[in-house]
Scaffold this active site. Structure first.
Site, PDB file in Angstrom:
ATOM      1  N   ARG A 197      26.521  38.146  48.205  1.00 10.57           N
ATOM      2  CA  ARG A 197      26.762  39.582  47.968  1.00 10.57           C
ATOM      3  C   ARG A 197      27.019  40.307  49.273  1.00 10.57           C
ATOM      4  O   ARG A 197      27.500  41.430  49.300  1.00 10.57           O
ATOM      5  CB  ARG A 197      25.546  40.258  47.291  1.00 10.57           C
ATOM      6  CG  ARG A 197      25.113  39.742  45.921  1.00 10.57           C
ATOM      7  CD  ARG A 197      26.227  39.683  44.943  1.00 10.57           C
ATOM      8  NE  ARG A 197      26.808  38.351  44.913  1.00 10.57           N
ATOM      9  CZ  ARG A 197      28.006  38.086  44.395  1.00 10.57           C
ATOM     10  NH1 ARG A 197      28.752  39.028  43.894  1.00 10.57           N
ATOM     11  NH2 ARG A 197      28.473  36.860  44.396  1.00 10.57           N
ATOM     12  N   LYS A 215      38.215  37.042  42.093  1.00  7.65           N
ATOM     13  CA  LYS A 215      38.355  36.766  40.659  1.00  7.65           C
ATOM     14  C   LYS A 215      38.417  38.058  39.855  1.00  7.65           C
ATOM     15  O   LYS A 215      39.274  38.239  38.998  1.00  7.65           O
ATOM     16  CB  LYS A 215      37.178  35.917  40.154  1.00  7.65           C
ATOM     17  CG  LYS A 215      37.131  34.527  40.745  1.00  7.65           C
ATOM     18  CD  LYS A 215      35.997  33.712  40.155  1.00  7.65           C
ATOM     19  CE  LYS A 215      34.627  34.280  40.458  1.00  7.65           C
ATOM     20  NZ  LYS A 215      34.312  34.315  41.915  1.00  7.65           N
ATOM     21  N   THR A 216      37.476  38.932  40.150  1.00  2.60           N
ATOM     22  CA  THR A 216      37.447  40.186  39.410  1.00  2.60           C
ATOM     23  C   THR A 216      38.697  41.008  39.727  1.00  2.60           C
ATOM     24  O   THR A 216      39.288  41.633  38.850  1.00  2.60           O
ATOM     25  CB  THR A 216      36.169  40.970  39.751  1.00  2.60           C
ATOM     26  OG1 THR A 216      35.041  40.157  39.414  1.00  2.60           O
ATOM     27  CG2 THR A 216      36.091  42.259  38.977  1.00  2.60           C
ATOM     28  N   ASP A 275      35.562  38.249  32.302  1.00  2.00           N
ATOM     29  CA  ASP A 275      35.021  38.079  33.656  1.00  2.00           C
ATOM     30  C   ASP A 275      33.679  37.340  33.567  1.00  2.00           C
ATOM     31  O   ASP A 275      33.033  37.362  32.516  1.00  2.00           O
ATOM     32  CB  ASP A 275      34.814  39.460  34.308  1.00  2.00           C
ATOM     33  CG  ASP A 275      34.659  39.374  35.837  1.00  2.00           C
ATOM     34  OD1 ASP A 275      34.782  38.259  36.391  1.00  2.00           O
ATOM     35  OD2 ASP A 275      34.422  40.425  36.468  1.00  2.00           O
ATOM     36  N   GLU A 276      33.243  36.714  34.640  1.00  2.00           N
ATOM     37  CA  GLU A 276      31.939  36.032  34.694  1.00  2.00           C
ATOM     38  C   GLU A 276      31.770  35.055  33.514  1.00  2.00           C
ATOM     39  O   GLU A 276      30.728  35.021  32.862  1.00  2.00           O
ATOM     40  CB  GLU A 276      30.789  37.052  34.671  1.00  2.00           C
ATOM     41  CG  GLU A 276      30.899  38.151  35.714  1.00  2.00           C
ATOM     42  CD  GLU A 276      30.343  37.749  37.075  1.00  2.00           C
ATOM     43  OE1 GLU A 276      29.960  36.578  37.234  1.00  2.00           O
ATOM     44  OE2 GLU A 276      30.319  38.613  37.972  1.00  2.00           O
ATOM     45  N   GLN A 295      27.728  30.143  40.040  1.00  2.00           N
ATOM     46  CA  GLN A 295      27.044  31.419  39.871  1.00  2.00           C
ATOM     47  C   GLN A 295      26.483  31.582  38.462  1.00  2.00           C
ATOM     48  O   GLN A 295      26.211  32.692  38.015  1.00  2.00           O
ATOM     49  CB  GLN A 295      27.991  32.575  40.187  1.00  2.00           C
ATOM     50  CG  GLN A 295      28.388  32.624  41.643  1.00  2.00           C
ATOM     51  CD  GLN A 295      29.220  33.857  41.959  1.00  2.00           C
ATOM     52  OE1 GLN A 295      28.735  34.974  41.894  1.00  2.00           O
ATOM     53  NE2 GLN A 295      30.478  33.649  42.282  1.00  2.00           N
TER      54      GLN A 295
HETATM   55  P1  ATP Z   1      32.168  37.312  42.612  1.00  2.00           P
HETATM   56  O1  ATP Z   1      32.226  35.819  42.481  1.00  2.00           O
HETATM   57  O2  ATP Z   1      31.040  37.728  43.477  1.00  2.00           O
HETATM   58  O3  ATP Z   1      32.230  38.009  41.307  1.00  2.00           O
HETATM   59  P2  ATP Z   1      34.975  37.791  42.940  1.00  2.00           P
HETATM   60  O4  ATP Z   1      35.578  36.443  43.050  1.00  2.00           O
HETATM   61  O5  ATP Z   1      35.060  38.468  41.643  1.00  2.00           O
HETATM   62  O6  ATP Z   1      33.474  37.729  43.451  1.00  2.00           O
HETATM   63  P3  ATP Z   1      36.056  40.197  43.999  1.00  2.00           P
HETATM   64  O7  ATP Z   1      34.848  40.999  43.801  1.00  2.00           O
HETATM   65  O8  ATP Z   1      37.191  40.372  43.076  1.00  2.00           O
HETATM   66  O9  ATP Z   1      35.636  38.658  44.067  1.00  2.00           O
HETATM   67  O10 ATP Z   1      36.594  40.374  45.483  1.00  2.00           O
HETATM   68  C1  ATP Z   1      35.713  40.334  46.586  1.00  2.00           C
HETATM   69  C2  ATP Z   1      36.161  41.333  47.626  1.00  2.00           C
HETATM   70  O11 ATP Z   1      37.363  40.892  48.217  1.00  2.00           O
HETATM   71  C3  ATP Z   1      36.457  42.702  47.052  1.00  2.00           C
HETATM   72  O12 ATP Z   1      36.031  43.668  47.971  1.00  2.00           O
HETATM   73  C4  ATP Z   1      37.949  42.709  46.915  1.00  2.00           C
HETATM   74  O13 ATP Z   1      38.465  44.008  47.006  1.00  2.00           O
HETATM   75  C5  ATP Z   1      38.378  41.883  48.093  1.00  2.00           C
HETATM   76  N1  ATP Z   1      39.671  41.188  47.881  1.00  2.00           N
HETATM   77  C6  ATP Z   1      39.973  40.298  46.919  1.00  2.00           C
HETATM   78  N2  ATP Z   1      41.227  39.838  47.053  1.00  2.00           N
HETATM   79  C7  ATP Z   1      41.743  40.454  48.132  1.00  2.00           C
HETATM   80  C8  ATP Z   1      43.023  40.405  48.802  1.00  2.00           C
HETATM   81  N3  ATP Z   1      44.032  39.628  48.387  1.00  2.00           N
HETATM   82  N4  ATP Z   1      43.174  41.190  49.892  1.00  2.00           N
HETATM   83  C9  ATP Z   1      42.175  41.974  50.330  1.00  2.00           C
HETATM   84  N5  ATP Z   1      40.963  42.051  49.756  1.00  2.00           N
HETATM   85  C10 ATP Z   1      40.746  41.311  48.667  1.00  2.00           C
HETATM   86 MG    MG Z   2      33.562  39.143  40.295  1.00  2.00          MG
END
Ligand code: ATP
Ligand code: MG
Length: 761
Positions: free
Chosen positions: A612, A50-51, A237-238, A268
């Site tokens: 995490r 997402k981030t 975000d969040e 979350q």
């Molecule tokens: P959270 O819910 O904990 O905030 P999130 O959904 O924001 O998580 P991110 O932090 O953006 O998730 O991504 C999680 C991990 O996966 C990061 O290390 C990111 O670099 C990696 N990632 C995300 N998308 C891809 C992709 N398409 N290919 C490779 N790595 C990815």
């Molecule tokens: Mg995130």
């Protein structure tokens, strides 16, 4: 490495084409990044990118020329994340990107208010009151009103005021709504005075930042038009942790262009106690019927085992739509579970575990984290990590900017910028001592009240206020000092801090302290001056300091393990995570035991913690723990029981810590902790707890060795050494040992795997 924003590989320091920005994304991620025209909602489980989507989307919008930097408003969860994002966009599109607004809600609101708060009657240079300032003000008002601060705790009153503000109530409306509740009536009374006091002091608290920004934009048509016009793209975000005021703000700001992108995960949502309202994300698609909704299901962070564990826990929360999270990554190692006798043993295990992760799995300390439910749990962990030589850093706890000497210096600086800042004036008017005691301060306050001025302005009228000779001199000195500081160049924050330290007499006052303590404080003040040097003006510096958030202190380069509460961990990721204190009434928190809503929130917090971890996850609980000064038996957390047994390896049973074996012969009456029976994972719902009795506090027996200086000893880990010094007895017994190969260590004997060396020859 603790990750805040993922963008491009570190080596890619060249502008990227729109296509390149899409290369390493999945189809749904790409759809979210390339979406144009109209609102966007990305909902997905933890670690699904997402981030990444949010940050990549900004880059893509800039790279395609669909938006210009100054038209972007991106809301992140920490200032650090904001900095990181800005830096990367600058790398991509050049210095112009500086004009992008990437900020936390509070920083963005502050920025709006710096330009507009005059419409609400604030003077330039208004101060932000932090939690400590707020408590001081509330307490003072309670005293003025004759309330007993023991029975009506300032903390509770401050929380009630905050909740009211987040619900959009001012003191008047709060009082109207709650006039028939005696307690609320008192709160209302304090609330009204509190708000007036902040006004007089030209100050706002954190809630006011949000509330006032919303008010000024709602009330002032031209300003609203301006910002609505400007922000062509608003991204958050969040989003699951926004409160009502924040939700109103983004809706309002994005109203004209309707290009509002929000990402989040209802599972979350963990800031209910700060008025976060998960309905903001749940109802987003209803409120913006034209929103494009993107669901991400692939997790990129964690092993399948960690994901399965996390999913099994969160599934216990009723009424949530089922999510299908999968990873193409490895199944990974099982979750490790360690059952400790008490929190000390738990902490020793944690230290051992961190060292093991480093040696066996080559994970760097900065890529490991230890989580706990409440800040108080960090103390024992810190002691043991220190003892074991594992470098760590507590994220939060007593923060740098909370230290007494730092706060004092900052209070002077705030007073320089805002001549009406009462909280700061009260803090430093007699610090260091200038003979302005409580009675003199009361006179100054009296003068201020009579003349409709702030307490902070009173020292200039000390004679009029009727101060005695000694206090009068002190007040004049104080006023002269501030005049001098205010005459300084405002674009030299470092110079100001240095002048404050020297001219206020703080340095001289430190001389009365123990030399090492004095030196440490001076060092802190030096660090403060260095920090100030990075800002262009005193105002900028103070603002940044006022809004510093816990997670802003993360420093991947530090080479240290990060210790933090689960709340701070949101959005971060680490190769290895240890979650400690998984006990009923600890986590889930005692407050949640009888409240289903709170319990669901705790379970979400658990889900946040579990997710995490990228590769290694270790869970611990203790059979007994001292809390609130009371030592009590503790039952394992129900969350442990919710993790399927097949995913867990109970290492307290299978592989006891090496040193326990090594010292077995020293402890004839040792309780058999390693095989205590508790079927956490085979008890449905984890509600019925096994008959495992909590063993009494144990020791390694080394305190009984009767050591004296000169004795030769062998340590399980450090090898042979010679005792240098001894002291204390029983559980308090300590020894300094000079090890042949491992240097000199201070040991608490009862906790140390130490035995006498066999006589040589
Ligand atoms: P959270 O819910 O904990 O905030 P999130 O959904 O924001 O998580 P991110 O932090 O953006 O998730 O991504 C999680 C991990 O996966 C990061 O290390 C990111 O670099 C990696 N990632 C995300 N998308 C891809 C992709 N398409 N290919 C490779 N790595 C990815
Ligand atoms: Mg995130």
């Amino acid at each position: 490495m603790s990750h805040l924003f993922d963008w491009t590989p570190a080596h890619a320091r060249r502008p990227q084409t729109p296509d390149e920005l899409l290369e390493d994304l999945t189809d749904p991620q790409r759809a979210a990044v390339t979406h144009r025209g109209g609102p966007l909602l990305v909902v997905a489980g933890a670690g699904s990118g997402k981030t990444r989507v949010l940050t990549r989307r900004i880059a893509h919008l800039l790279a395609t020329g669909d938006v210009r930097p100054h038209e972007v408003l991106a809301i992140t969860f920490t200032n650090k994340a904001a900095d990181e994002m800005r830096r990367r966009v600058v790398e991509l599109v050049g210095a112009d990107a500086q004009r992008m607004w990437v900020a936390t809600f509070h920083s963005a609101c502050l920025r709006i208010l710096r330009a507009t708060a005059d419409r609400l009657g604030y003077a330039p240079g208004f101060t932000i009151y932090d939690t400590r300032d707020v408590l001081d003000v509330v307490e003072r008002i309670e005293r003025e009103l004759g309330y007993d601060t023991k029975r009506l705790s300032p903390r509770a009153v401050a929380a009630a005021i905050s909740a009211a503000k987040n619900a959009g109530l001012d003191a008047g409306r709060y009082a109207d709504q709650r006039h028939d509740e005696p307690l609320a009536r008192r709160v209302g009374e304090v609330f009204a005075r509190y708000q007036a006091a902040l006004r007089t002091a030209n100050a706002m608290d954190f809630d006011d930042l949000l509330g006032n920004a919303l008010t000024v934009l709602t009330r002032e048509d031209d300003l609203r038009d301006h910002y609505q016009q400007r922000f062509a793209q608003v991204l958050v975000d969040e989003f699951q942790d926004t409160n009502g005021v924040q939700d109103d703000l983004v809706s309002l700001l994005a109203m004209r262009h309707r290009q509002l992108s929000v990402v989040g995960d209802a599972d979350q949502s963990i800031y209910r106690f700060r008025a976060a309202d998960v309905r903001n994300i749940l109802t987003f698609a209803e409120r913006f019927p034209d929103a494009r909704v993107v669901v991400l299901e692939q997790n990129f962070r964690s092993t399948q085992t960690i994901l399965d564990a996390a999913n099994a826990v969160i599934e216990r929360n009723p009424g949530r739509p089922a999510k299908r999270l999968f990873t193409r990554g490895a199944r990974g190692a099982r979750v490790r579970l360690y059952r400790a006798g008490d929190e000390y043993e738990e902490a020793r295990f944690v230290a051992e575990e961190l060292r093991r992760l480093r040696t066996e799995h080559a994970i760097a300390y900065h890529d490991m984290a230890v989580f706990y439910r409440t800040n108080a749990q960090s103390r024992v962990l810190e002691e043991e990590l220190l003892h074991a030589g594992v470098p760590y850093r507590v994220i939060a706890g007593l923060r740098f900017y909370d230290r007494a000497e730092v706060k004092t210096a900052l209070a002077y600086a705030r007073l320089v910028v805002n001549p009406r800042d009462e909280a700061s004036a009260r803090r430093v008017i007699n610090e260091p001592r200038r003979g302005i005691g409580a009675a003199a301060q009361a006179r100054l306050a009296g003068w201020a009240a009579e003349n409709g001025r702030s307490f902070a302005e009173a020292p200039w009228h000390a004679a009029e206020a009727g101060l005695g000779a000694r206090a009068l001199t002190g007040a004049r000195d104080f006023a002269a000092l501030l005049d001098e500081l205010r005459a300084r160049d405002p674009s030299d924050p470092r110079g100001l801090i240095e002048a404050i330290v020297e001219r206020s007499g703080m340095t001289a006052a430190l001389a009365s302290l123990e030399p090492r303590e004095a030196e440490a404080r001076l060092e802190n003040l030096g660090a403060l001056a260095s920090a100030a040097a990075e800002y262009e003006s005193v105002g900028d510096f103070i603002e940044r300091v006022s809004l510093v958030a816990d997670a802003d202190q993360l420093d991947p380069a530090s080479g240290t393990v990060s210790l933090m509460t689960l709340h701070v961990a949101k959005g971060l990721e680490f190769a290895a995570v240890v979650i400690t204190g998984l006990e009923e009434a600890v986590f889930p928190h005692r407050r949640a035991l009888a409240d289903p809503d709170e319990l669901e929130e705790e379970r979400r917090l658990c889900y946040v913690g579990l997710t995490r971890a990228k590769a290694h996850l270790t869970l611990t609980h203790a059979w007994a723990r001292t809390q609130w000064g009371q030592r009590a038996d503790a039952l394992p957390s129900r969350f442990l029981g919710e993790v399927p047994a097949a995913l867990v390896e109970d290492i307290s049973r299978a592989a006891p810590m090496r040193w326990r074996e090594a010292t077995r012969e020293n402890r004839p009456a040792r309780s058999d902790l390693g095989t205590a029976t508790f079927g956490g994972d085979d008890v449905p719902g984890g509600r019925v707890f096994g008959s495992g009795t909590a063993p009494a506090a144990r020791s390694t027996g080394a305190e009984l060795l009767g050591l004296a200086p000169g004795d030769r000893v062998v340590h399980e880990r450090y090898g042979a050494g010679t005792v240098v010094r001894c002291g204390g007895a029983g559980m308090q017994a300590r020894a300094t040992v000079s090890f042949d190969d491992a240097g000199t260590k201070q040991l608490v004997l009862a906790m140390t795997p130490l035995r006498r060396a066999e006589p040589e020859g």
